[in-house]
Design a protein around this motif. Structure first.
Motif, PDB file in Angstrom:
ATOM      1  N   ASP A   1       0.844  -1.185   0.000  1.00 50.52           N
ATOM      2  CA  ASP A   1       0.000   0.000   0.000  1.00 50.52           C
ATOM      3  C   ASP A   1       0.888   1.247   0.000  1.00 50.52           C
ATOM      4  OD1 ASP A   1      -1.805   2.036   0.331  1.00 50.52           O
ATOM      5  OD2 ASP A   1      -2.589   1.329   2.271  1.00 50.52           O
ATOM      6  N   ALA A   2       1.041   1.862  -1.174  1.00 54.12           N
ATOM      7  CA  ALA A   2       1.944   3.006  -1.301  1.00 54.12           C
ATOM      8  C   ALA A   2       1.447   4.226  -0.538  1.00 54.12           C
ATOM      9  CB  ALA A   2       2.132   3.360  -2.775  1.00 54.12           C
ATOM     10  N   SER A   3       0.185   4.232  -0.131  1.00 47.59           N
ATOM     11  CA  SER A   3      -0.364   5.389   0.592  1.00 47.59           C
ATOM     12  C   SER A   3      -0.252   5.230   2.105  1.00 47.59           C
ATOM     13  CB  SER A   3      -1.832   5.592   0.215  1.00 47.59           C
ATOM     14  OG  SER A   3      -2.632   4.525   0.699  1.00 47.59           O
ATOM     15  N   ALA A   4       0.239   4.096   2.576  1.00 49.84           N
ATOM     16  CA  ALA A   4       0.321   3.857   4.027  1.00 49.84           C
ATOM     17  C   ALA A   4       1.168   4.931   4.698  1.00 49.84           C
ATOM     18  CB  ALA A   4       0.909   2.479   4.299  1.00 49.84           C
ATOM     19  N   GLY A   5       0.647   5.483   5.771  1.00 47.18           N
ATOM     20  CA  GLY A   5       1.349   6.539   6.502  1.00 47.18           C
ATOM     21  C   GLY A   5       1.039   7.941   6.026  1.00 47.18           C
ATOM     22  N   ASP A   6       0.236   8.078   4.974  1.00 46.78           N
ATOM     23  CA  ASP A   6      -0.071   9.409   4.438  1.00 46.78           C
ATOM     24  C   ASP A   6      -0.715  10.276   5.516  1.00 46.78           C
ATOM     25  OD1 ASP A   6      -0.280  11.424   2.534  1.00 46.78           O
ATOM     26  OD2 ASP A   6      -2.238  10.738   1.844  1.00 46.78           O
ATOM     27  N   GLY A   7      -0.149  11.457   5.727  1.00 48.02           N
ATOM     28  CA  GLY A   7      -0.676  12.381   6.723  1.00 48.02           C
ATOM     29  C   GLY A   7      -0.097  12.217   8.109  1.00 48.02           C
ATOM     30  N   VAL A   8       0.760  11.218   8.301  1.00 47.71           N
ATOM     31  CA  VAL A   8       1.357  10.966   9.618  1.00 47.71           C
ATOM     32  C   VAL A   8       2.766  11.537   9.662  1.00 47.71           C
ATOM     33  CG1 VAL A   8       2.008   9.213  11.312  1.00 47.71           C
ATOM     34  CG2 VAL A   8      -0.011   8.859   9.863  1.00 47.71           C
ATOM     35  N   ARG A   9       3.077  12.241  10.745  1.00 49.63           N
ATOM     36  CA  ARG A   9       4.385  12.870  10.910  1.00 49.63           C
ATOM     37  C   ARG A   9       5.156  12.148  12.014  1.00 49.63           C
ATOM     38  NH1 ARG A   9       0.513  16.647  10.727  1.00 49.63           N
ATOM     39  NH2 ARG A   9       0.582  16.983  12.985  1.00 49.63           N
ATOM     40  N   VAL A  10       6.410  11.796  11.690  1.00 48.15           N
ATOM     41  CA  VAL A  10       7.254  11.046  12.619  1.00 48.15           C
ATOM     42  C   VAL A  10       8.574  11.778  12.823  1.00 48.15           C
ATOM     43  CG1 VAL A  10       8.525   8.891  13.006  1.00 48.15           C
ATOM     44  CG2 VAL A  10       6.239   8.821  11.972  1.00 48.15           C
TER      45      VAL A  10
ATOM     46  N   ARG B   1       4.345   6.617   2.846  1.00 51.73           N
ATOM     47  CA  ARG B   1       4.006   8.031   2.686  1.00 51.73           C
ATOM     48  C   ARG B   1       4.212   8.842   3.966  1.00 51.73           C
ATOM     49  NH1 ARG B   1       0.637   9.434  -1.634  1.00 51.73           N
ATOM     50  NH2 ARG B   1       0.741  11.538  -0.772  1.00 51.73           N
ATOM     51  N   THR B   2       4.793   8.231   4.977  1.00 54.13           N
ATOM     52  CA  THR B   2       5.030   8.949   6.230  1.00 54.13           C
ATOM     53  C   THR B   2       6.001  10.107   6.029  1.00 54.13           C
ATOM     54  OG1 THR B   2       4.795   6.842   7.389  1.00 54.13           O
ATOM     55  CG2 THR B   2       5.718   8.659   8.634  1.00 54.13           C
ATOM     56  N   THR B   3       5.698  11.231   6.654  1.00 52.56           N
ATOM     57  CA  THR B   3       6.620  12.368   6.685  1.00 52.56           C
ATOM     58  C   THR B   3       7.575  12.170   7.861  1.00 52.56           C
ATOM     59  OG1 THR B   3       4.984  13.866   5.737  1.00 52.56           O
ATOM     60  CG2 THR B   3       6.807  14.862   6.961  1.00 52.56           C
ATOM     61  N   ILE B   4       8.880  12.157   7.570  1.00 58.26           N
ATOM     62  CA  ILE B   4       9.864  11.860   8.610  1.00 58.26           C
ATOM     63  C   ILE B   4      10.914  12.957   8.685  1.00 58.26           C
ATOM     64  CG2 ILE B   4      11.625  10.239   9.421  1.00 58.26           C
ATOM     65  CD1 ILE B   4      10.160   8.014   7.989  1.00 58.26           C
ATOM     66  N   GLU B   5      11.171  13.432   9.903  1.00 56.81           N
ATOM     67  CA  GLU B   5      12.314  14.291  10.198  1.00 56.81           C
ATOM     68  C   GLU B   5      13.236  13.537  11.160  1.00 56.81           C
ATOM     69  OE1 GLU B   5      11.307  18.123  11.726  1.00 56.81           O
ATOM     70  OE2 GLU B   5      10.752  18.910   9.760  1.00 56.81           O
ATOM     71  N   VAL B   6      14.550  13.658  10.932  1.00 55.17           N
ATOM     72  CA  VAL B   6      15.523  12.969  11.771  1.00 55.17           C
ATOM     73  C   VAL B   6      16.285  13.983  12.609  1.00 55.17           C
ATOM     74  CG1 VAL B   6      17.471  11.377  11.821  1.00 55.17           C
ATOM     75  CG2 VAL B   6      15.748  11.164  10.021  1.00 55.17           C
ATOM     76  N   GLU B   7      16.288  13.782  13.919  1.00 56.04           N
ATOM     77  CA  GLU B   7      17.029  14.625  14.862  1.00 56.04           C
ATOM     78  C   GLU B   7      18.391  13.992  15.135  1.00 56.04           C
ATOM     79  OE1 GLU B   7      15.925  17.411  16.520  1.00 56.04           O
ATOM     80  OE2 GLU B   7      13.781  17.430  16.061  1.00 56.04           O
ATOM     81  N   GLY B   8      19.419  14.807  15.222  1.00 55.47           N
ATOM     82  CA  GLY B   8      20.766  14.308  15.508  1.00 55.47           C
ATOM     83  C   GLY B   8      21.116  14.415  16.965  1.00 55.47           C
ATOM     84  N   ALA B   9      20.377  13.705  17.815  1.00 58.31           N
ATOM     85  CA  ALA B   9      20.579  13.818  19.259  1.00 58.31           C
ATOM     86  C   ALA B   9      21.779  13.033  19.749  1.00 58.31           C
ATOM     87  CB  ALA B   9      19.330  13.335  19.994  1.00 58.31           C
ATOM     88  N   LEU B  10      22.197  12.009  18.990  1.00 59.42           N
ATOM     89  CA  LEU B  10      23.210  11.077  19.482  1.00 59.42           C
ATOM     90  C   LEU B  10      24.317  10.891  18.455  1.00 59.42           C
ATOM     91  CD1 LEU B  10      20.497   8.672  20.736  1.00 59.42           C
ATOM     92  CD2 LEU B  10      22.159   9.735  22.265  1.00 59.42           C
ATOM     93  N   PRO B  11      25.026  11.948  18.104  1.00 65.79           N
ATOM     94  CA  PRO B  11      26.016  11.826  17.038  1.00 65.79           C
ATOM     95  C   PRO B  11      27.185  10.918  17.379  1.00 65.79           C
ATOM     96  CG  PRO B  11      26.212  13.954  18.138  1.00 65.79           C
ATOM     97  CD  PRO B  11      24.956  13.312  18.639  1.00 65.79           C
ATOM     98  N   ASN B  12      27.452  10.730  18.673  1.00 66.23           N
ATOM     99  CA  ASN B  12      28.594   9.904  19.072  1.00 66.23           C
ATOM    100  C   ASN B  12      28.196   8.530  19.582  1.00 66.23           C
ATOM    101  OD1 ASN B  12      30.482  12.026  18.559  1.00 66.23           O
ATOM    102  ND2 ASN B  12      29.793  12.999  20.444  1.00 66.23           N
TER     103      ASN B  12
ATOM    104  N   ALA C   1       0.924   3.413   9.735  1.00 65.10           N
ATOM    105  CA  ALA C   1       0.061   2.839   8.705  1.00 65.10           C
ATOM    106  C   ALA C   1      -1.380   2.724   9.207  1.00 65.10           C
ATOM    107  CB  ALA C   1       0.594   1.483   8.277  1.00 65.10           C
ATOM    108  N   GLN C   2      -1.551   2.331  10.457  1.00 65.46           N
ATOM    109  CA  GLN C   2      -2.897   2.207  11.036  1.00 65.46           C
ATOM    110  C   GLN C   2      -3.564   3.579  11.146  1.00 65.46           C
ATOM    111  OE1 GLN C   2      -4.639  -0.413  11.647  1.00 65.46           O
ATOM    112  NE2 GLN C   2      -6.350   0.444  12.814  1.00 65.46           N
ATOM    113  N   MET C   3      -2.815   4.583  11.537  1.00 70.62           N
ATOM    114  CA  MET C   3      -3.378   5.926  11.657  1.00 70.62           C
ATOM    115  C   MET C   3      -3.911   6.426  10.321  1.00 70.62           C
ATOM    116  SD  MET C   3      -0.589   7.698  14.230  1.00 70.62           S
ATOM    117  CE  MET C   3      -1.368   9.313  14.178  1.00 70.62           C
ATOM    118  N   SER C   4      -3.138   6.245   9.258  1.00 65.05           N
ATOM    119  CA  SER C   4      -3.592   6.725   7.952  1.00 65.05           C
ATOM    120  C   SER C   4      -4.746   5.887   7.420  1.00 65.05           C
ATOM    121  CB  SER C   4      -2.432   6.726   6.952  1.00 65.05           C
ATOM    122  OG  SER C   4      -1.973   5.416   6.686  1.00 65.05           O
ATOM    123  N   ALA C   5      -4.734   4.589   7.694  1.00 70.14           N
ATOM    124  CA  ALA C   5      -5.801   3.716   7.196  1.00 70.14           C
ATOM    125  C   ALA C   5      -7.150   4.059   7.810  1.00 70.14           C
ATOM    126  CB  ALA C   5      -5.453   2.258   7.479  1.00 70.14           C
ATOM    127  N   THR C   6      -7.145   4.510   9.059  1.00 72.77           N
ATOM    128  CA  THR C   6      -8.392   4.808   9.761  1.00 72.77           C
ATOM    129  C   THR C   6      -8.723   6.302   9.779  1.00 72.77           C
ATOM    130  OG1 THR C   6      -7.202   4.934  11.868  1.00 72.77           O
ATOM    131  CG2 THR C   6      -8.139   2.787  11.249  1.00 72.77           C
TER     132      THR C   6
END
Length: 303
Positions: A28-37, A96-107, A264-269
């Motif tokens: 399902d290519a639309s899974a996660g659409d609208g969800v921010r992680v 389709r999830t929108t993802i931002e990555v934080e660099g909290a643990l570079p070492n 995926a569950q959030m976007s599906a429902t």
């Protein structure tokens, strides 16, 4: 306070035997659409988001420029690519999830608790307002006491009911039943690792504080291209060469499977207001782990 904790891979990255991710990209290519992680980790190796070999990561971004991970292709450093690998697994479960990555643990090995709390606070108060926060790191504590900074943060930001933003965290890889924080907090979804047969992986922490389980062994996803010399025994000094993918094991990588399943569950429902409700729905539909060591916990995601 300095947390002498660790990232949560159980192994060092290995050369994969094939060129497809494990778990595979969802049908399902639309899974996660609208969800921010938000992925609170080592930062993002941005080249993976531009490579045709790992095109499922297209559109994943660092939270800001300080969260870009710099990697030397001639000497890939320890824990390099960890956050990118985690983000890639989420994208495979929920493309389709929108993802931002934080660099909290570079070492990787140690960080001030205040720094980790600050990154988590930034993730939760960022304009992107994430629904889910994935953390694949943690520590055991003296006398199994919780981390005070995290407790204050949870109280101030309303994390305890899971509606502001649901935190999903790795249970750790010490083969121990002792609590591992932040996963062991009651307001965090703690994820233990299974092997390919569905049994609790021999490295995974376990105990009544582990909430759910997912495959964590021999997963394949994006990794910096170049040469990596092993840092840990029994393979210390062994040279491995990578071409955009690696095979890796640990509760680190079970965690994004659970994060992706919730997305995926959030976007599906169409439920974008209550991530905890989505988790409850996924758990209800999931099978019970067949390994008694899992304590009757549910197995989320594919094997």
């Amino acid at each position: 306070m300095t947390i002498y904790g660790k990232m949560c891979p159980a192994t060092e990255p290995e050369e994969p035997g094939h060129t497809e991710p494990v778990p595979a990209i969802a049908g399902d290519a639309s899974a996660g659409d609208g969800v921010r992680v938000s992925v609170v980790d080592t930062g993002l190796w941005v080249q993976a988001t531009k490579s045709p070999d790992t095109d499922w990561l297209a559109g994943v971004t660092p939270a800001d420029q300080d969260d870009v991970e710099n990697v030397s292709s001639s000497a890939i450093h320890e824990y390099a690519g960890h956050g990118t690998f985690v983000a890639g697994i989420i994208r495979c479960l929920a493309p389709r999830t929108t993802i931002e990555v934080e660099g909290a643990l570079p070492n990787g090995g140690a960080v001030f608790e205040s720094r980790l709390c600050e990154e988590l606070r930034e993730a939760l108060t960022d304009r992107s307002d994430p629904h889910l926060i994935s953390i694949s790191a943690g520590t055991h504590t003296r006398a199994n006491l919780g981390l005070l900074g995290f407790e204050i943060l949870a109280e101030n930001l309303g994390l305890t009911d899971g509606t502001k933003g649901l935190v999903v965290a790795a249970a750790g890889n010490d083969s121990s039943d002792q609590p591992f924080y932040p996963a062991a907090f009651p307001w965090v979804v703690s994820v233990g690792a299974l092997d390919e047969e569905g049994f609790v992986a021999d490295y995974s922490n376990y105990g009544p504080w582990v909430d759910v389980w997912a495959r964590g062994s021999n997963l394949v996803n994006a990794f910096p291209g170049g040469t990596y010399t092993c840092y840990e025994p029994p393979n210390k000094g062994q040279v491995r060469n990578f071409k955009h993918l690696a095979q890796w094991s640990g509760t680190s990588f079970a965690t994004p499977i659970v994060t992706g399943a919730i997305a995926a569950q959030m976007s599906a429902t169409g439920n974008f207001d209550d991530p905890k409700k989505a988790l409850d729905q996924v758990e209800k539909a999931a099978p019970t782990c067949k390994d008694a060591k899992a304590g009757g916990g549910k197995h989320l995601g594919p094997l």
